[in-house]
Design an enzyme around this catalytic site. Structure first.
Site, short mmCIF file in Angstrom:
data_model
loop_
_atom_site.label_atom_id
_atom_site.label_comp_id
_atom_site.label_asym_id
_atom_site.label_seq_id
_atom_site.Cartn_x
_atom_site.Cartn_y
_atom_site.Cartn_z
N LYS A 12 8.86 -5.83 5.17
CA LYS A 12 9.64 -4.86 4.40
C LYS A 12 10.03 -3.66 5.27
CE LYS A 12 7.10 -6.01 0.12
NZ LYS A 12 6.36 -5.41 -1.02
N PHE A 60 7.96 0.60 -12.42
CA PHE A 60 8.28 0.81 -11.01
C PHE A 60 9.40 -0.12 -10.51
CE2 PHE A 60 4.58 -2.00 -11.36
CZ PHE A 60 4.99 -3.10 -10.62
N ARG A 95 -1.13 -15.46 2.04
CA ARG A 95 -1.58 -14.48 1.03
C ARG A 95 -2.91 -13.84 1.46
NH1 ARG A 95 1.85 -12.68 -3.15
NH2 ARG A 95 0.11 -12.29 -4.54
N THR A 101 -2.12 -7.00 -3.48
CA THR A 101 -0.90 -6.19 -3.65
C THR A 101 -1.14 -4.70 -3.41
OG1 THR A 101 -0.26 -7.82 -5.31
CG2 THR A 101 1.00 -5.78 -5.27
N ARG A 112 -1.93 -5.78 4.69
CA ARG A 112 -1.68 -4.68 3.74
C ARG A 112 -2.80 -3.64 3.80
NH1 ARG A 112 0.39 -8.36 -1.39
NH2 ARG A 112 2.61 -8.30 -0.90
N HIS A 129 6.01 -8.95 2.08
CA HIS A 129 6.03 -9.79 0.88
C HIS A 129 5.64 -11.19 1.32
CE1 HIS A 129 7.24 -12.01 -2.62
NE2 HIS A 129 7.80 -12.88 -1.79
P1 ADP Z 1 3.08 -9.22 -4.62
O1 ADP Z 1 4.07 -8.51 -3.69
O2 ADP Z 1 1.66 -9.05 -4.13
O3 ADP Z 1 3.44 -10.65 -4.90
P2 ADP Z 1 4.21 -8.34 -7.19
O4 ADP Z 1 5.24 -9.40 -7.10
O5 ADP Z 1 3.45 -8.17 -8.46
O6 ADP Z 1 3.11 -8.45 -6.03
O7 ADP Z 1 4.90 -6.93 -6.91
C1 ADP Z 1 5.98 -6.78 -6.02
C2 ADP Z 1 5.85 -5.46 -5.30
O8 ADP Z 1 5.93 -4.37 -6.24
C3 ADP Z 1 4.51 -5.25 -4.60
O9 ADP Z 1 4.43 -5.88 -3.35
C4 ADP Z 1 4.45 -3.74 -4.51
O10 ADP Z 1 5.26 -3.25 -3.45
C5 ADP Z 1 5.06 -3.31 -5.84
N1 ADP Z 1 4.04 -3.16 -6.90
C6 ADP Z 1 3.45 -4.16 -7.60
N2 ADP Z 1 2.61 -3.69 -8.53
C7 ADP Z 1 2.69 -2.35 -8.44
C8 ADP Z 1 2.05 -1.27 -9.16
N3 ADP Z 1 1.18 -1.50 -10.15
N4 ADP Z 1 2.33 -0.01 -8.80
C9 ADP Z 1 3.20 0.22 -7.81
N5 ADP Z 1 3.85 -0.73 -7.08
C10 ADP Z 1 3.58 -2.00 -7.40
#
Ligand code: ADP
Length: 170
Positions: A12, A60, A95, A101, A112, A129
């Site tokens: 990212k 968000f 992962r 996350t 991360r 991601h």
């Molecule tokens: P991942 O990237 O681990 O697969 P998600 O698809 O749920 O997780 O979320 C996408 C992105 O949104 C995350 O990588 C993170 O940057 C942001 N994010 C997710 N959950 C939150 C949260 N509760 N508060 C703030 N940012 C979040």
């Protein structure tokens, strides 16, 4: 169970700005997975909204879309590196390496955990991601890449005839 699968990884804009591309690729090479595709691109709002469609109702959502489009990191860094990795249990391996996350809860030795941060606005800037499961991986790879950008035929393709205007070197 061992299974050969593919996964999408996106470094990212914070990873690009912090000059972490090399570090992240080195960590990923520890998995011994194969790279099938790689490119540096500007993420359009359309691509970002499709990619994060599952978060549409989250407070968000707009911020996470802006984040991957690079709007939080300055135009010089408004780009990402997208990669497709392939191999045994690729999704789980990546992962695990990426960490959870929330970077504050991620294993401190994960990507991360090492490099992510929680912004003052409460967004998880977590550097990478990676696809969460096989269905997401297939959808995401098809969203981010066209077949000719992937060196192996991982999903069925078909040919269409088009007369498209395209840019060439002048
Ligand atoms: P991942 O990237 O681990 O697969 P998600 O698809 O749920 O997780 O979320 C996408 C992105 O949104 C995350 O990588 C993170 O940057 C942001 N994010 C997710 N959950 C939150 C949260 N509760 N508060 C703030 N940012 C979040």
């Amino acid at each position: 169970m061992k299974k050969t699968e593919q996964t999408l990884v996106v470094i990212k804009p914070d990873g690009i700005k912090k000059s972490l591309t090399g570090n992240i690729l080195t960590r990923l090479s520890e998995t011994k997975l194969r790279i099938l595709g790689a490119k540096v691109i500007h993420v359009s709002r359309e691509l970002a909204e499709k990619h994060y469609a599952h978060l549409k109702d989250k407070p968000f959502f707009d911020d996470v879309v802006k984040y991957i489009c690079g709007e939080h990191h300055g135009s010089q860094y408004s780009r990402v590196m997208a990669l497709v990795y392939d191999g045994e249990n690729a999704i789980e391996k990546v992962r695990k390496l990426a960490g959870t996350t929330n970077p504050e809860e991620a294993d401190p030795t994960s990507i991360r955990g090492q490099y992510g941060r929680l912004t003052t606005k409460g967004l998880f800037e977590n550097v990478v991601h990676c696809s969460a499961n096989a269905i997401e991986a297939e959808n995401e790879i098809k969203l981010w890449f066209v077949p000719d950008e992937i060196v192996d035929e991982i999903f069925p393709t078909r040919c269409v005839e088009e007369s498209l205007k395209r840019r060439v070197w002048s």
